[in-house]
Design a protein around this motif. Structure first.
Motif, short mmCIF file in Angstrom:
data_model
loop_
_atom_site.label_atom_id
_atom_site.label_comp_id
_atom_site.label_asym_id
_atom_site.label_seq_id
_atom_site.Cartn_x
_atom_site.Cartn_y
_atom_site.Cartn_z
N UNK B 126 -8.19 0.42 -8.99
CA UNK B 126 -8.39 -0.70 -9.71
C UNK B 126 -6.76 0.40 -10.39
N UNK B 127 -6.71 0.88 -10.96
CA UNK B 127 -5.15 1.22 -11.48
C UNK B 127 -4.12 0.42 -9.95
N UNK B 128 -4.16 1.02 -8.69
CA UNK B 128 -2.96 0.35 -7.55
C UNK B 128 -3.35 -0.86 -7.36
N UNK B 129 -4.30 -2.06 -7.74
CA UNK B 129 -4.51 -3.21 -7.90
C UNK B 129 -3.80 -3.97 -9.02
N UNK B 130 -4.28 -3.24 -9.78
CA UNK B 130 -2.99 -4.07 -11.85
C UNK B 130 -1.33 -3.37 -11.21
N UNK B 131 -1.34 -2.30 -10.15
CA UNK B 131 -0.41 -2.13 -10.53
C UNK B 131 0.43 -3.18 -9.46
N UNK B 132 -0.36 -4.26 -8.84
CA UNK B 132 -0.08 -5.11 -7.67
C UNK B 132 0.46 -4.42 -6.75
N UNK B 133 -0.12 -3.93 -6.06
CA UNK B 133 -0.52 -3.76 -4.38
C UNK B 133 -1.29 -4.88 -3.97
N UNK B 134 -1.04 -5.06 -2.84
CA UNK B 134 -2.58 -6.14 -2.28
C UNK B 134 -2.91 -5.31 -2.13
N UNK B 135 -3.94 -6.01 -1.68
CA UNK B 135 -5.34 -5.30 -1.04
C UNK B 135 -4.95 -3.93 0.05
N UNK B 136 -4.04 -4.63 0.85
CA UNK B 136 -4.37 -3.72 2.20
C UNK B 136 -3.07 -2.76 1.88
N UNK B 137 -2.24 -2.98 0.62
CA UNK B 137 -1.54 -1.78 1.19
C UNK B 137 -2.44 -0.81 -0.25
N UNK B 138 -2.71 -1.75 -1.47
CA UNK B 138 -3.86 -0.62 -2.07
C UNK B 138 -4.66 0.62 -0.98
N UNK B 139 -5.32 -0.27 -0.48
CA UNK B 139 -6.44 0.95 0.66
C UNK B 139 -5.28 1.92 1.28
N UNK B 140 -4.51 1.34 1.90
CA UNK B 140 -3.93 2.39 2.49
C UNK B 140 -2.73 3.01 1.56
N UNK B 141 -2.82 3.22 0.37
CA UNK B 141 -2.29 3.88 -0.67
C UNK B 141 -3.14 4.36 -1.12
N UNK B 142 -4.36 4.32 -1.30
CA UNK B 142 -5.49 5.00 -1.35
C UNK B 142 -5.99 6.80 -0.20
N UNK B 143 -5.40 5.75 0.93
CA UNK B 143 -6.01 6.78 1.89
C UNK B 143 -4.83 7.99 1.81
N UNK B 144 -3.00 7.21 1.20
CA UNK B 144 -2.15 7.96 1.42
C UNK B 144 -2.29 9.40 0.27
N UNK B 145 -2.85 8.47 -0.87
CA UNK B 145 -3.15 10.21 -2.06
C UNK B 145 -4.29 10.60 -1.70
N UNK B 146 -5.59 10.04 -1.08
CA UNK B 146 -6.03 11.39 -1.00
C UNK B 146 -5.95 12.27 -0.46
N UNK B 147 -5.36 11.94 1.06
CA UNK B 147 -5.05 12.88 1.89
C UNK B 147 -4.02 13.81 1.37
N UNK B 148 -3.00 13.63 0.59
CA UNK B 148 -2.78 14.48 0.30
C UNK B 148 -3.14 15.88 -0.49
N UNK B 149 -4.14 14.61 -1.18
CA UNK B 149 -4.78 15.89 -2.91
C UNK B 149 -5.69 16.83 -1.41
N UNK B 150 -6.35 16.50 -1.04
CA UNK B 150 -7.07 17.13 -0.46
C UNK B 150 -7.11 18.08 0.81
#
Lengths: 223, 223
Positions: B126-150
């Motif tokens: 939700x944060x990413x979408x609100x920030x203006x990421x389109x769906x597809x990019x928000x998904x990418x960003x989510x994967x990237x962030x989760x991957x780095x964290x894990x």
DNA sequence: CGGCAAATCGTACAGCGTACGGACGCGATA
DNA sequence: TATCGCGTCCGTACGCTGTACGATTTGCCG
């Protein structure tokens, strides 16, 4: 059916190499939780306790298996373009970890790195240093790249489906119904988009990797 | 010594909540491999089979434990600055995963996400979408962030030392001698630098995180 | 052939997850 | 009050695990 046929008996003598390779094959075929010393020995046409002459522990066996997976990864080629070198290495590493999805889960409990693992860490660090990263930044970059790689592999391994074809069915049948659209609007939106466009782990990995490589290049230039 | 004292008997009745909390405490104290249904039951002053009235499997127990860890993570606050929101969330998540270092290793085998986990994924998206990421990019960003964290958590968990003080001794006593300086020049160089400057996992994590957040912001702007 | 070391393996033990069935307490019903 | 059903608890047992121990077999060298 099980692979211990290989003629009529376990003729070829045991060796650490042979034990490790069979263990890897068994884990690939039946999952890491199905790998027991007895089953492995049976596959090799040997008694369970015979394995312990080539391996101190089950722990040492697992260590060796992880290192075998790392040995499948292409070392980064020494070339002018450091980003291309790192990119090739990372793509190869992700593919290897996806082929043996049990390996990433083993890493948490394994503290000692095998020779193949060390060689990769050294090679990656060398590429970064040669590219002009100062030591400290090279360390940061190394951590960042490894984290992304391992984390991605971990997520990929924990996906409830194996291939792209499973994905569509799984998402439609399991994910979406389970996800309350009112409680999780953004997630359902994402899931439906993924369902339409399909999902390719290799492409997903490459996307984030390129973002990271760009960021590192900027970091390098202002070093 | 073991915590089952709590008075004289296991007076307070069992409940899924109580079982999960004890299991988490036991894993924190003795490691995940020391967590057995019998030991857990003993700690709770109960018979082993009693646990199965609150938990279907050991699997369900582990699922619940992982979700408990996720419940410790601070949800990203809805604020104007999406980078700050994500940053706070990620730092909190890394700290939680470091407090319970067994959790990250469990994730590979766990395919179903618990409610706390889902809530975090939703909030981040939700944060990413609100920030203006389109769906597809928000998904990418989510994967990237989760991957780095894990991935970071996984590496941190597999380090052979616990705190910063262990680090110096360990590196000097174990790492460096084991590392042939001629075979692995870059690694020894890195290890000696780390030995001098000390090593702080939280700072290391923040460094890579900021690099990623910058890269994502650039990605967002040209979306 | 004798002899010795390395490799193999049968047996046994403690611990694991958990299926099964019985024991107990308690609220609802007759 | 007597009976029932039900949720909770748990003792026992089964098949599996990793592996310590000691006996046996194998292969090589003299």
């Amino acid at each position: 059916m099980s692979a211990e046929a290989e003629g009529a008996g376990g003729q070829e003598p045991l060796s650490k190499e042979r034990v490790l390779r069979r263990a890897l094959a068994l884990a690939d075929a039946a999952g890491i939780e199905a790998l027991s010393m007895r089953k492995l020995a049976r596959e090799l046409g040997a008694g369970a306790m015979s394995l312990y002459h080539h391996v101190r522990d089950k722990e040492e066996l697992l260590d060796g298996m992880v290192d075998l997976v790392f040995a499948e990864i292409a070392l980064p080629e020494a070339q002018a373009d450091w980003q291309a070198a790192v990119r090739g290495w990372a793509l190869s590493a992700r593919a290897a970890l996806a082929r043996h999805s049990w390996a990433i889960g083993l890493m948490e409990s394994r503290t000692a790195s095998g020779p193949a693992t060390l060689r990769h860490r050294e090679a990656l660090m060398e590429v970064l240093r040669r590219a002009g990263f100062p030591v400290r930044r090279a360390i940061h970059a190394n951590w960042l790249l490894d984290s992304y790689l391992y984390g991605f592999a971990l997520q990929e391994a924990s996906l409830p489906f194996a291939g792209a074809e499973d994905f569509a069915g799984m998402t439609e049948a399991v994910f979406l119904p389970q996800l309350s659209a009112t409680d999780y609007p953004c997630l359902t939106e994402a899931a439906t988009v993924l369902l339409q466009e399909g999902y390719d782990p290799a492409a997903e990995f490459a996307y984030g990797l390129d973002l990271i490589l760009d960021a590192l290049e900027r970091d390098r230039r202002l070093a």
